[in-house]
Design a protein around this motif. Structure first.
Motif, mmCIF file in Angstrom:
data_model
loop_
_atom_site.group_PDB
_atom_site.id
_atom_site.type_symbol
_atom_site.label_atom_id
_atom_site.label_comp_id
_atom_site.label_asym_id
_atom_site.label_seq_id
_atom_site.Cartn_x
_atom_site.Cartn_y
_atom_site.Cartn_z
ATOM 1 N N GLU A 81 -100.077 56.533 76.909
ATOM 2 C CA GLU A 81 -99.987 55.220 76.923
ATOM 3 C C GLU A 81 -98.676 55.095 76.329
ATOM 4 O O GLU A 81 -98.142 55.786 75.505
ATOM 5 C CB GLU A 81 -101.007 54.710 75.888
ATOM 6 C CG GLU A 81 -101.171 55.298 74.549
ATOM 7 C CD GLU A 81 -102.309 54.990 73.736
ATOM 8 O OE1 GLU A 81 -103.016 53.982 74.184
ATOM 9 O OE2 GLU A 81 -102.872 55.770 72.615
ATOM 10 N N CYS A 83 -96.104 52.318 73.792
ATOM 11 C CA CYS A 83 -96.209 51.487 72.995
ATOM 12 C C CYS A 83 -94.601 51.355 72.526
ATOM 13 O O CYS A 83 -93.743 51.772 72.814
ATOM 14 C CB CYS A 83 -96.804 52.242 71.736
ATOM 15 S SG CYS A 83 -98.531 52.778 71.944
ATOM 16 N N THR A 96 -99.468 45.901 70.885
ATOM 17 C CA THR A 96 -100.221 46.377 72.072
ATOM 18 C C THR A 96 -99.766 47.337 72.846
ATOM 19 O O THR A 96 -98.677 47.306 73.158
ATOM 20 C CB THR A 96 -100.671 45.114 72.793
ATOM 21 O OG1 THR A 96 -101.487 44.125 72.023
ATOM 22 C CG2 THR A 96 -101.769 45.686 73.995
ATOM 23 N N CYS A 97 -100.636 48.346 73.037
ATOM 24 C CA CYS A 97 -100.022 49.643 73.765
ATOM 25 C C CYS A 97 -100.492 49.206 75.325
ATOM 26 O O CYS A 97 -101.538 48.759 75.744
ATOM 27 C CB CYS A 97 -100.369 50.874 73.272
ATOM 28 S SG CYS A 97 -99.884 51.331 71.571
ATOM 29 N N THR A 98 -99.923 49.957 76.106
ATOM 30 C CA THR A 98 -100.231 50.192 77.754
ATOM 31 C C THR A 98 -100.436 51.424 78.195
ATOM 32 O O THR A 98 -99.853 52.453 77.803
ATOM 33 C CB THR A 98 -99.140 49.591 78.529
ATOM 34 O OG1 THR A 98 -98.741 48.228 78.027
ATOM 35 C CG2 THR A 98 -99.532 49.421 79.952
ATOM 36 N N THR A 99 -101.731 51.586 78.985
ATOM 37 C CA THR A 99 -102.373 52.699 79.422
ATOM 38 C C THR A 99 -101.662 52.973 80.617
ATOM 39 O O THR A 99 -101.745 52.050 81.574
ATOM 40 C CB THR A 99 -103.985 52.793 79.288
ATOM 41 O OG1 THR A 99 -104.225 52.621 78.170
ATOM 42 C CG2 THR A 99 -104.073 54.111 79.887
ATOM 43 N N GLY A 114 -97.225 52.445 85.327
ATOM 44 C CA GLY A 114 -97.615 51.207 84.442
ATOM 45 C C GLY A 114 -96.575 50.500 84.485
ATOM 46 O O GLY A 114 -95.518 50.611 84.953
ATOM 47 N N SER A 115 -96.896 49.413 83.385
ATOM 48 C CA SER A 115 -95.570 48.468 83.048
ATOM 49 C C SER A 115 -95.584 48.048 81.696
ATOM 50 O O SER A 115 -96.905 47.534 81.371
ATOM 51 C CB SER A 115 -95.656 47.381 84.050
ATOM 52 O OG SER A 115 -94.795 46.263 83.833
ATOM 53 N N HIS A 116 -94.614 48.247 80.770
ATOM 54 C CA HIS A 116 -94.626 48.003 79.337
ATOM 55 C C HIS A 116 -93.273 47.851 79.086
ATOM 56 O O HIS A 116 -92.313 48.481 79.158
ATOM 57 C CB HIS A 116 -94.971 49.023 78.596
ATOM 58 C CG HIS A 116 -95.186 48.793 77.235
ATOM 59 N ND1 HIS A 116 -96.572 48.225 76.634
ATOM 60 C CD2 HIS A 116 -94.525 48.691 76.128
ATOM 61 C CE1 HIS A 116 -96.396 47.940 75.442
ATOM 62 N NE2 HIS A 116 -95.230 48.196 75.017
#
Length: 553
Positions: A81, A83, A96-99, A114-116
């Motif tokens: 993930e 962050c 908020t973190c992204t998996t 993913g996309s963060h």
């Protein structure tokens, strides 16, 4: 950290050539891995929720992270993930973190997608977990070793409390794309009075600030967008800070911000008995109002308040007059003293001290509200010579009294029947000299002399066959004396000579000079008495009489 930051920049440039257009490599140390670290979620009782992370700085531009590739030696599952947190954070779980989703490819470089978006200036946390995997099963994650202890790795044993692992950085390659940022003017934009050059968020809340332009009346600048973002034009009316300060008991209005080219005015509060002076900012004081010149720079107006003071003029002949303090503050008190020169004495005050009742003591001037004049009179000092009463003579000194520092001579003159013996007091050093000299008289003197009556000796020259004694001997002037002639054994007194004659008593009355007395003595003679002779014969003696000590037959 400077060395490590330079190393990251080098890695970014190296990796950028291998990715597709429009993508950037935020971080890549996969080729620097030299070791590996095992990760399993739990190992009772040592840990219950173990996690690894790299804490990667992003920089001044927002970045969208899209791919993370992690180097592994042995793979038994891995969850990733992403962050982002402020740089001061010591845990990834602030926002908020992204998996990220793993791909299905095997091999030693596993890819997660993913996309963060990581905000500008924040740090990106790439967190790795091994859900449901307990020791002795694990995944070996490659790592780069750091002897300088500047690694980016962090770890937690319970999922919440994170610790840095400065000796390593986990091997990974992070891909992202820079996000467009539109320039936005800061809060200084449009202000009518700004006294400092806008910087930071005051100038631009987003974008890159250009060089600041000014014409003395305003500031102009741009907040340039990045990655295709628009730029913003910004401006603010320039102003300057005019500060004030006061000293000495008065006050001046507080300083304030003044628009460029304008003037500022300040009111002064001057206490009674004080005088105000003000300067600074090319201004001038009129009454109690100070007006500056046109303001084109920061400046300070200084107000100085001084108590009115009044000088005390002093004069004197034969001494000195000193007044303290001088000058005297408004309504203040001064103390004046008179100090005579050597040879002078203070006799009184003149001027402002004349009517203070000071006499010949210190003078005090109170509630002084104007200049003063003080003088004193001094007279030349003379010193008396005190002569103690004497008998048998007289003592005189010239001059007496003696002017200070002058000479004096004293003499002792005995009466006819006396003679001078010596001095006492200040003439004691002169001994038996009847003259006493003072080369420089600087104080009163006291002297005395001693005289003694004359005495006269009665000389008694040696006499054969007897002695002469006189009592008293010597004889005090005017007194009487008597002399006695005493013959030796076998002799008798026959008469006087000298100042006594005859054979009678030798008496002297009212002796006023020396005398001399002598006596003569003769041997005794003794007659031989012959008893009447018997019949028929005669008796004769020769010599008869017989001299003392001689023989006879």
């Amino acid at each position: 950290m400077k060395t490590f930051a330079l190393r990251i920049a080098t890695l970014l440039l190296t990796a950028a050539a291998s990715v597709s257009a429009g993508a950037d490599v935020l971080f890549d140390n996969t080729s620097a891995a030299t070791t590996s670290v095992s990760l399993s979620e739990s190992y009772d009782p040592w840990y219950s929720d173990k996690r690894f992370a790299n804490r990667i700085p992003v920089g001044p531009t927002p970045m969208r992270i899209e791919t993370v590739q992690i180097g592994v030696d042995m793979f038994n599952g891995l969850a990733v993930e992403v962050c982002d947190t402020p740089t001061a954070s010591t845990t990834p779980y602030v926002n908020t973190c992204t998996t990220f989703t793993p791909d299905t490819n095997a091999g030693d470089l596993r890819t997660f997608s993913g996309s963060h978006v990581v905000a500008a200036g924040n740090v990106a946390w790439v967190v790795m977990r091994n859900p449901g995997v307990s020791h002795p099963t694990w995944t070996d994650i490659k790592a780069q070793e750091h002897t300088d202890r500047e690694g980016l790795a962090w770890t937690t044993s319970n999922g919440t409390q994170w610790l840095t692992m400065q000796q390593i950085t986990f091997a990974m390659r992070v891909h992202g794309t820079q996000q467009p940022v539109a320039g936005v003017c800061g809060i200084a934009n449009g202000l009518t009075l700004i006294s400092t050059i806008p910087e930071g968020i005051l100038a631009c809340t987003a974008g890159t600030q250009t060089a600041m332009d000014t014409d003395g009346y305003s500031y102009t600048w741009q907040c340039q967008g990045t990655a295709g973002g628009n730029s913003a034009q910004c401006s603010a009316q320039r102003a300057y800070s005019v500060q004030t300060k006061a000293s000495g008991g008065g006050a001046i209005d507080a300083g304030y911000i003044v628009a460029a080219g304008q003037k500022a005015t300040f009111n002064l509060a001057t206490p009674a008995g004080y005088t105000a002076l003000a300067s600074g900012c090319n201004g001038a004081l009129a009454g109690n109002v100070f007006t500056t010149g046109a303001i084109f720079d920061d400046c300070t107006v200084s107000a100085v308040f001084t108590s009115n003071t009044y000088a005390i003029v002093t004069s004197a002949t034969g001494g000195m007059v000193t007044c303290t303090p001088n000058p005297v503050p408004e309504d203040g008190t001064a103390h004046c003293t008179a100090m005579p020169n050597p040879g002078y004495q203070f006799t009184g005050w003149l001027g402002a001290c004349q009517n203070t009742g000071a006499g010949t003591g210190p003078c005090q001037l109170t509630n002084v509200t104007s200049p003063q004049y003080v003088s004193a009179t001094f007279e030349f000092t003379t010193h008396g010579i005190s002569i103690a009463p004497v008998s048998g003579g007289m003592v005189s000194c010239t001059p007496s009294p003696v002017p200070h520092g002058q000479t004096a001579m004293c003499g002792a003159t005995p009466f006819t029947d006396h003679h001078f013996v010596g001095w006492s007091g200040d003439c004691a050093g002169s001994g038996s000299n009847p003259s006493c000299y003072f080369p420089s008289v600087t104080r009163p003197l006291a002297i005395s002399a001693t005289f003694a009556p004359n005495t006269y000796a009665i000389a008694t020259p040696a006499t054969a066959n007897g002695t002469v004694t006189c009592t008293p001997n010597p004889v005090t002037h005017g007194q009487d004396a008597s002399c006695t002639a005493t013959p030796d054994t076998g002799y008798h007194f026959t008469g006087w000579s000298g100042d006594c004659t005859g054979t009678g008593a030798c008496q002297f009355t009212n002796v006023t000079s020396t005398r001399s007395v002598s006596a003569t003595f003769a041997l005794n003679t003794y007659a031989i008495s012959i008893t009447p002779a018997a019949a028929n014969g005669a008796v004769t003696c020769t010599p008869n009489p017989v001299t003392h000590g001689q023989n006879a037959s």
